[in-house]
Design a protein around this motif. Structure first.
Motif, PDB file in Angstrom:
ATOM      1  N   ASN A 106       0.848  -1.186   0.000  1.00 12.20           N
ATOM      2  CA  ASN A 106       0.000   0.000   0.000  1.00 12.20           C
ATOM      3  C   ASN A 106       0.883   1.235   0.000  1.00 12.20           C
ATOM      4  N   PRO A 107       0.421   2.295  -0.651  1.00 12.30           N
ATOM      5  CA  PRO A 107       1.231   3.520  -0.653  1.00 12.30           C
ATOM      6  C   PRO A 107       1.440   4.018   0.777  1.00 12.30           C
ATOM      7  N   PRO A 108       2.694   4.352   1.123  1.00 11.34           N
ATOM      8  CA  PRO A 108       2.943   4.890   2.466  1.00 11.34           C
ATOM      9  C   PRO A 108       2.225   6.219   2.665  1.00 11.34           C
ATOM     10  N   CYS A 109       1.933   6.542   3.917  1.00 11.79           N
ATOM     11  CA  CYS A 109       1.233   7.791   4.211  1.00 11.79           C
ATOM     12  C   CYS A 109       2.131   8.994   3.921  1.00 11.79           C
ATOM     13  N   LYS A 110       1.475  10.123   3.715  1.00 13.66           N
ATOM     14  CA  LYS A 110       2.197  11.338   3.347  1.00 13.66           C
ATOM     15  C   LYS A 110       3.038  11.890   4.495  1.00 13.66           C
ATOM     16  N   ASP A 111       2.772  11.471   5.716  1.00  9.76           N
ATOM     17  CA  ASP A 111       3.536  12.007   6.841  1.00  9.76           C
ATOM     18  C   ASP A 111       4.777  11.170   7.153  1.00  9.76           C
ATOM     19  N   SER A 112       5.406  10.618   6.105  1.00 15.95           N
ATOM     20  CA  SER A 112       6.630   9.837   6.251  1.00 15.95           C
ATOM     21  C   SER A 112       7.640  10.234   5.184  1.00 15.95           C
ATOM     22  N   TYR A 113       8.912  10.260   5.587  1.00 19.65           N
ATOM     23  CA  TYR A 113      10.023  10.454   4.649  1.00 19.65           C
ATOM     24  C   TYR A 113      10.814   9.158   4.568  1.00 19.65           C
ATOM     25  N   PHE A 114      11.284   8.838   3.367  1.00 20.99           N
ATOM     26  CA  PHE A 114      12.124   7.674   3.119  1.00 20.99           C
ATOM     27  C   PHE A 114      13.440   8.170   2.540  1.00 20.99           C
ATOM     28  N   TYR A 115      14.557   7.628   3.041  1.00 23.93           N
ATOM     29  CA  TYR A 115      15.857   8.192   2.707  1.00 23.93           C
ATOM     30  C   TYR A 115      16.916   7.120   2.899  1.00 23.93           C
ATOM     31  N   LEU A 164      19.881  16.559   8.602  1.00 20.47           N
ATOM     32  CA  LEU A 164      19.112  17.615   7.925  1.00 20.47           C
ATOM     33  C   LEU A 164      17.705  17.128   7.576  1.00 20.47           C
ATOM     34  N   LEU A 165      17.580  15.865   7.216  1.00 22.00           N
ATOM     35  CA  LEU A 165      16.266  15.271   6.951  1.00 22.00           C
ATOM     36  C   LEU A 165      15.395  15.340   8.198  1.00 22.00           C
ATOM     37  N   ALA A 166      15.958  15.005   9.338  1.00 22.18           N
ATOM     38  CA  ALA A 166      15.201  15.020  10.594  1.00 22.18           C
ATOM     39  C   ALA A 166      14.750  16.436  10.947  1.00 22.18           C
ATOM     40  N   ILE A 167      15.605  17.410  10.744  1.00 25.48           N
ATOM     41  CA  ILE A 167      15.233  18.808  11.004  1.00 25.48           C
ATOM     42  C   ILE A 167      14.093  19.228  10.080  1.00 25.48           C
ATOM     43  N   LYS A 189      10.776  17.731  11.205  1.00 26.25           N
ATOM     44  CA  LYS A 189      10.207  18.467  12.345  1.00 26.25           C
ATOM     45  C   LYS A 189       9.575  19.776  11.873  1.00 26.25           C
ATOM     46  N   GLU A 190      10.266  20.506  10.995  1.00 22.53           N
ATOM     47  CA  GLU A 190       9.740  21.780  10.484  1.00 22.53           C
ATOM     48  C   GLU A 190       8.436  21.593   9.713  1.00 22.53           C
ATOM     49  N   LYS A 191       8.338  20.517   8.949  1.00 25.07           N
ATOM     50  CA  LYS A 191       7.167  20.254   8.101  1.00 25.07           C
ATOM     51  C   LYS A 191       6.061  19.495   8.829  1.00 25.07           C
ATOM     52  N   GLY A 192       6.314  19.052  10.046  1.00 23.79           N
ATOM     53  CA  GLY A 192       5.309  18.289  10.782  1.00 23.79           C
ATOM     54  C   GLY A 192       5.193  16.849  10.324  1.00 23.79           C
ATOM     55  N   VAL A 193       6.231  16.330   9.675  1.00 23.93           N
ATOM     56  CA  VAL A 193       6.250  14.931   9.241  1.00 23.93           C
ATOM     57  C   VAL A 193       6.582  14.071  10.450  1.00 23.93           C
ATOM     58  N   LYS A 194       5.784  13.053  10.692  1.00 27.96           N
ATOM     59  CA  LYS A 194       5.907  12.270  11.924  1.00 27.96           C
ATOM     60  C   LYS A 194       6.965  11.173  11.860  1.00 27.96           C
ATOM     61  N   ASN A 195       7.150  10.556  10.687  1.00 27.54           N
ATOM     62  CA  ASN A 195       7.996   9.367  10.585  1.00 27.54           C
ATOM     63  C   ASN A 195       9.086   9.541   9.545  1.00 27.54           C
ATOM     64  N   SER A 209      17.992  10.811  15.618  1.00 26.89           N
ATOM     65  CA  SER A 209      17.336  10.650  16.918  1.00 26.89           C
ATOM     66  C   SER A 209      17.541  11.831  17.860  1.00 26.89           C
ATOM     67  N   VAL A 210      18.469  12.730  17.560  1.00 28.68           N
ATOM     68  CA  VAL A 210      18.666  13.906  18.421  1.00 28.68           C
ATOM     69  C   VAL A 210      17.591  14.968  18.200  1.00 28.68           C
ATOM     70  N   VAL A 211      16.821  14.826  17.117  1.00 29.56           N
ATOM     71  CA  VAL A 211      15.730  15.767  16.833  1.00 29.56           C
ATOM     72  C   VAL A 211      14.464  15.219  17.496  1.00 29.56           C
ATOM     73  N   SER A 212      13.838  16.049  18.312  1.00 30.57           N
ATOM     74  CA  SER A 212      12.674  15.592  19.077  1.00 30.57           C
ATOM     75  C   SER A 212      11.383  15.637  18.253  1.00 30.57           C
ATOM     76  N   ASN A 213      10.405  14.909  18.728  1.00 29.04           N
ATOM     77  CA  ASN A 213       9.041  14.888  18.182  1.00 29.04           C
ATOM     78  C   ASN A 213       8.914  14.293  16.784  1.00 29.04           C
ATOM     79  N   ILE A 214       9.828  13.408  16.408  1.00 25.77           N
ATOM     80  CA  ILE A 214       9.664  12.632  15.178  1.00 25.77           C
ATOM     81  C   ILE A 214       9.985  11.169  15.507  1.00 25.77           C
ATOM     82  N   ASN A 215       9.369  10.264  14.773  1.00 26.37           N
ATOM     83  CA  ASN A 215       9.635   8.836  14.942  1.00 26.37           C
ATOM     84  C   ASN A 215      10.701   8.424  13.930  1.00 26.37           C
TER      85      ASN A 215
END
Length: 169
Positions: free
Chosen positions: A97-106, A123-126, A129-135, A147-153
Motif C-alpha cells: 500500500n502507498p505509504p502515508c504522506k507524513d513519512s520520509y524515506f531516505y 538535515l532530513l530530521a530537522i 520536524k519543520e514540516k510536521g512529518v511524523k515518521n 534521533s537527536v531531533v525531538s518529536n519525530i519517529n
C-alpha cells in the motif's frame, strides 16, 4: 499506477522536501528512466534499485518505469533516493500500500537490499520536524543522527525486505 513517496535533498545547511513520483506503465517498451535534474549517482540508482528489489525476493516489473524527482528545477545528487524509488516501484506495482504522506524515506540501497550509511540524515530530521512529518525511515547506520531531533519517529532500517514487511503490517 502512480505513487508519490517523500524524501529530501540537502542544499547546503538545510534540506528541501522532494517528491519522488513513480509511475509503472503496462503500455510501452519496458525501461527505467529518472527525470528531475538528477546527477550521475542518481542515474546509477536504476541498477542498485532493480538489483536490490530482485535480491529481496520481489519480481521487478517488466514495464515502463518513470521516476520524477520534483521539483525538477532543484539539482539533486547522492544516493539517498534509492529507498524512496524502490518503495515507489513496489507501491505502483501494487505489492504494498502507498505509504502515508507524513513519512520520509531516505537511504542508499546495497545490491543485496541492505541499507548503507547515507549523508544528510540529520538535515532530513530537522526538515521533518519543520514540516510536521511524523515518521522518517533511514538506514540503521545513521539513525542516531536523526534521533537527536525531538518529536519525530525515527525508524532504523536494516534492509529493504524488513521495511516492506513493516509497511505491510
Amino acid at each position: 499506477m502512480l505513487s508519490k513517496i517523500f524524501s529530501a535533498a540537502s542544499q547546503g545547511l538545510k534540506a528541501i522536501e522532494i517528491e519522488v513520483e513513480v509511475d509503472v506503465a503496462e503500455k510501452g517498451f519496458p525501461g527505467f528512466g529518472i527525470v528531475g535534474l538528477a546527477n550521475k549517482s542518481i542515474e546509477e540508482a536504476k541498477e542498485r534499485v532493480k538489483t536490490a528489489i530482485v535480491n529481496s525476493d520481489f519480481n521487478f516489473p517488466l514495464a515502463k518505469i518513470t521516476v520524477n524527482l520534483a521539483p525538477a528545477d532543484i539539482a539533486k545528487e547522492g544516493t539517498c533516493y534509492d529507498l524512496p524509488m524502490a518503495i515507489g516501484i513496489l507501491s505502483s506495482f501494487g505489492l504494498i500500500n502507498p505509504p502515508c504522506k507524513d513519512s520520509y524515506f531516505y537511504g542508499e540501497l546495497s545490491l543485496d537490499g541492505s541499507l548503507r550509511h547515507t549523508k544528510g540524515v540529520f538535515l532530513l530530521a530537522i526538515l521533518a520536524k519543520e514540516k510536521g512529518v511524523k515518521n522518517i525511515f533511514v538506514p540503521r547506520l545513521c539513525a542516531n543522527e536523526a534521533s537527536v531531533v525531538s518529536n519525530i519517529n525515527v525508524f532504523p532500517v536494516d534492509n529493504f525486505i524488513s521495511l516492506v514487511r513493516h509497511l505491510k503490517g
